[in-house]
Scaffold this motif. Structure first.
Motif, mmCIF file in Angstrom:
data_model
loop_
_atom_site.group_PDB
_atom_site.id
_atom_site.type_symbol
_atom_site.label_atom_id
_atom_site.label_comp_id
_atom_site.label_asym_id
_atom_site.label_seq_id
_atom_site.Cartn_x
_atom_site.Cartn_y
_atom_site.Cartn_z
ATOM 1 N N SER A 1 10.107 -31.113 -42.053
ATOM 2 C CA SER A 1 11.097 -31.610 -41.271
ATOM 3 C C SER A 1 10.046 -32.518 -40.088
ATOM 4 O O SER A 1 10.757 -33.471 -40.015
ATOM 5 N N VAL A 2 9.178 -31.952 -39.630
ATOM 6 C CA VAL A 2 8.328 -32.527 -38.857
ATOM 7 C C VAL A 2 7.397 -33.648 -39.476
ATOM 8 O O VAL A 2 7.576 -34.845 -38.693
ATOM 9 N N ARG A 3 7.231 -33.805 -40.691
ATOM 10 C CA ARG A 3 6.671 -34.803 -41.139
ATOM 11 C C ARG A 3 7.681 -35.866 -41.321
ATOM 12 O O ARG A 3 7.661 -37.048 -41.330
ATOM 13 N N ASP B 1 8.525 -29.361 -31.526
ATOM 14 C CA ASP B 1 7.887 -30.031 -32.817
ATOM 15 C C ASP B 1 7.536 -31.644 -32.148
ATOM 16 O O ASP B 1 6.352 -32.164 -32.531
ATOM 17 N N LEU B 2 8.421 -32.307 -31.315
ATOM 18 C CA LEU B 2 8.225 -33.347 -31.051
ATOM 19 C C LEU B 2 6.794 -33.307 -30.133
ATOM 20 O O LEU B 2 6.126 -34.487 -30.097
ATOM 21 N N GLN B 3 6.744 -32.353 -29.151
ATOM 22 C CA GLN B 3 5.638 -32.323 -28.436
ATOM 23 C C GLN B 3 4.488 -32.209 -29.065
ATOM 24 O O GLN B 3 3.476 -32.628 -28.730
ATOM 25 N N HIS B 4 4.581 -31.238 -30.033
ATOM 26 C CA HIS B 4 3.375 -31.171 -30.980
ATOM 27 C C HIS B 4 2.734 -32.277 -31.559
ATOM 28 O O HIS B 4 1.523 -32.573 -31.641
ATOM 29 N N LEU B 5 3.415 -33.466 -32.007
ATOM 30 C CA LEU B 5 3.452 -34.615 -32.439
ATOM 31 C C LEU B 5 2.624 -35.419 -31.217
ATOM 32 O O LEU B 5 1.437 -36.114 -31.730
ATOM 33 N N LEU B 6 3.077 -35.397 -30.309
ATOM 34 C CA LEU B 6 2.501 -35.997 -28.988
ATOM 35 C C LEU B 6 1.099 -35.512 -28.750
ATOM 36 O O LEU B 6 0.031 -36.055 -28.500
ATOM 37 N N ASP B 7 1.214 -34.161 -28.801
ATOM 38 C CA ASP B 7 -0.227 -33.351 -28.539
ATOM 39 C C ASP B 7 -1.250 -33.612 -29.416
ATOM 40 O O ASP B 7 -2.544 -33.555 -29.081
ATOM 41 N N GLU B 8 -0.838 -33.835 -30.731
ATOM 42 C CA GLU B 8 -2.056 -34.142 -31.864
ATOM 43 C C GLU B 8 -2.423 -35.533 -31.859
ATOM 44 O O GLU B 8 -3.154 -36.086 -32.541
ATOM 45 N N GLY B 9 -1.785 -36.471 -30.883
ATOM 46 C CA GLY B 9 -2.109 -37.912 -30.871
ATOM 47 C C GLY B 9 -1.471 -38.540 -31.968
ATOM 48 O O GLY B 9 -1.951 -39.734 -32.230
ATOM 49 N N LEU B 10 -0.331 -37.973 -32.849
ATOM 50 C CA LEU B 10 0.079 -38.871 -33.789
ATOM 51 C C LEU B 10 1.182 -39.750 -33.377
ATOM 52 O O LEU B 10 1.766 -40.669 -33.938
ATOM 53 N N LEU B 11 1.897 -39.314 -32.232
ATOM 54 C CA LEU B 11 2.793 -40.182 -31.500
ATOM 55 C C LEU B 11 2.239 -40.589 -30.125
ATOM 56 O O LEU B 11 1.556 -39.666 -29.440
ATOM 57 N N GLY B 12 2.780 -41.853 -29.735
ATOM 58 C CA GLY B 12 2.515 -42.202 -28.309
ATOM 59 C C GLY B 12 3.700 -42.545 -27.589
ATOM 60 O O GLY B 12 4.519 -43.379 -28.206
ATOM 61 N N LYS B 13 3.802 -42.796 -26.252
ATOM 62 C CA LYS B 13 5.129 -43.467 -25.790
ATOM 63 C C LYS B 13 5.099 -44.679 -25.695
ATOM 64 O O LYS B 13 4.023 -45.381 -25.352
ATOM 65 N N ALA B 14 6.040 -45.476 -25.902
ATOM 66 C CA ALA B 14 6.113 -46.848 -26.080
ATOM 67 C C ALA B 14 5.830 -47.439 -24.478
ATOM 68 O O ALA B 14 6.341 -46.913 -23.581
ATOM 69 N N THR B 15 5.175 -48.055 -24.326
ATOM 70 C CA THR B 15 4.854 -48.984 -23.040
ATOM 71 C C THR B 15 6.048 -49.891 -22.704
ATOM 72 O O THR B 15 6.897 -50.272 -23.431
#
Length: 201
Positions: A26-28, A54-68
Motif C-alpha cells: 500500500s505504501v509503494r 505512512d506519508l510521513q515515513h516517505l517524507l522522512d526517507e527522502g522519497l517525497l518532498g513538498k512542492a514549492t
C-alpha cells in the motif's frame, strides 16, 4: 488537513525502479501514484491501507518532498466531451427515471479470434518478456497513455498482479484498449518502451 502538495524526489523515482526498500504494497502504491496535482489528503483517501504516518515515513526517507509554492500542479486530463469525471457523477446523483451513463468498466479480454493482428503480434513479444521488464513497461506506458485518473487506476491494477500469469492478460487488455483509443502509434510506443526496458543497463 494536509493541503500541501507533494512530489517524488530523485530518490523516490529511483526506489520505484529498484524496489530496494522494505515498503508495504500500500505504501509503494502511494509512492507510485502521488504527484502535485492534488493535496496530500486526496492521495491518502484514494490509496487504500495508508495513513498519515505512512506519508510521513516517505517524507522522512527522502522519497517525497513538498512542492514549492511556485511549482505548477501536474496537468489533469481533459474531460471527455460525452461524460463528466467520475467524481462529478458521485456528487450529482440523477433521478432513477433519467438515463445516466453506465459506469466505465475495464474491457473484457477479447476472444482470441477477434484479436487485432497488430496486438496479437505484440502479445507474442510480451509473452517472451520477463516479469520485471513487463511490470516496468506497463507502469510507464499506463501513465503515459491513459491520463491521470486512468493511469492511476491502471498502476494499482499492475501492482495487484502476482507474477507473469496475471500481468500478461492485463497487458493484452491494455494493448487492445490503446489500439482502439490511440491507434497503431500507441502499440509502437509500447513496443519501443518494452525493448528499451529489456536492454541491460
Amino acid at each position: 488537513m494536509m493541503q500541501y502538495r507533494l512530489i517524488k524526489t530523485a530518490a523516490g523515482h529511483a526506489e520505484i525502479q529498484s524496489r530496494s526498500r522494505p515498503l508495504s504494497r500500500s505504501v509503494r502504491n502511494l509512492l507510485l501514484v502521488i504527484n502535485d496535482s492534488q493535496p496530500a489528503s486526496y492521495w491518502l483517501e484514494k490509496v487504500q491501507g495508508v495513513t498519515d504516518a505512512d506519508l510521513q515515513h516517505l517524507l522522512d526517507e527522502g522519497l517525497l518532498g513538498k512542492a514549492t509554492a511556485g511549482s505548477a500542479p501536474a496537468p489533469s486530463p481533459a474531460p471527455s466531451p460525452s461524460s463528466s469525471p467520475a467524481q462529478g457523477q458521485a456528487t450529482a446523483p440523477r433521478p432513477a427515471s433519467s438515463a445516466s451513463p453506465a459506469p466505465a468498466t475495464p474491457p473484457a479480454p477479447p476472444a482470441p479470434q477477434a484479436l487485432d493482428p497488430e496486438v496479437a503480434s505484440l502479445m507474442d513479444v510480451v509473452r517472451a518478456t520477463s516479469y520485471s521488464v513487463l511490470y516496468d513497461t506497463l507502469n510507464s506506458q499506463g501513465k503515459a497513455e491513459l491520463g491521470l485518473v486512468g493511469g492511476f487506476r491502471f498502476v494499482l491494477e499492475v501492482e495487484r498482479c502476482n507474477g507473469l500469469s496475471e500481468l500478461i492478460p492485463l497487458a493484452q487488455r491494455f494493448l487492445v484498449q490503446v489500439r482502439e483509443e490511440r491507434g497503431l502509434s500507441a502499440l509502437r510506443r509500447f513496443e519501443l518502451a518494452l525493448n528499451l526496458a529489456a536492454k541491460p543497463a
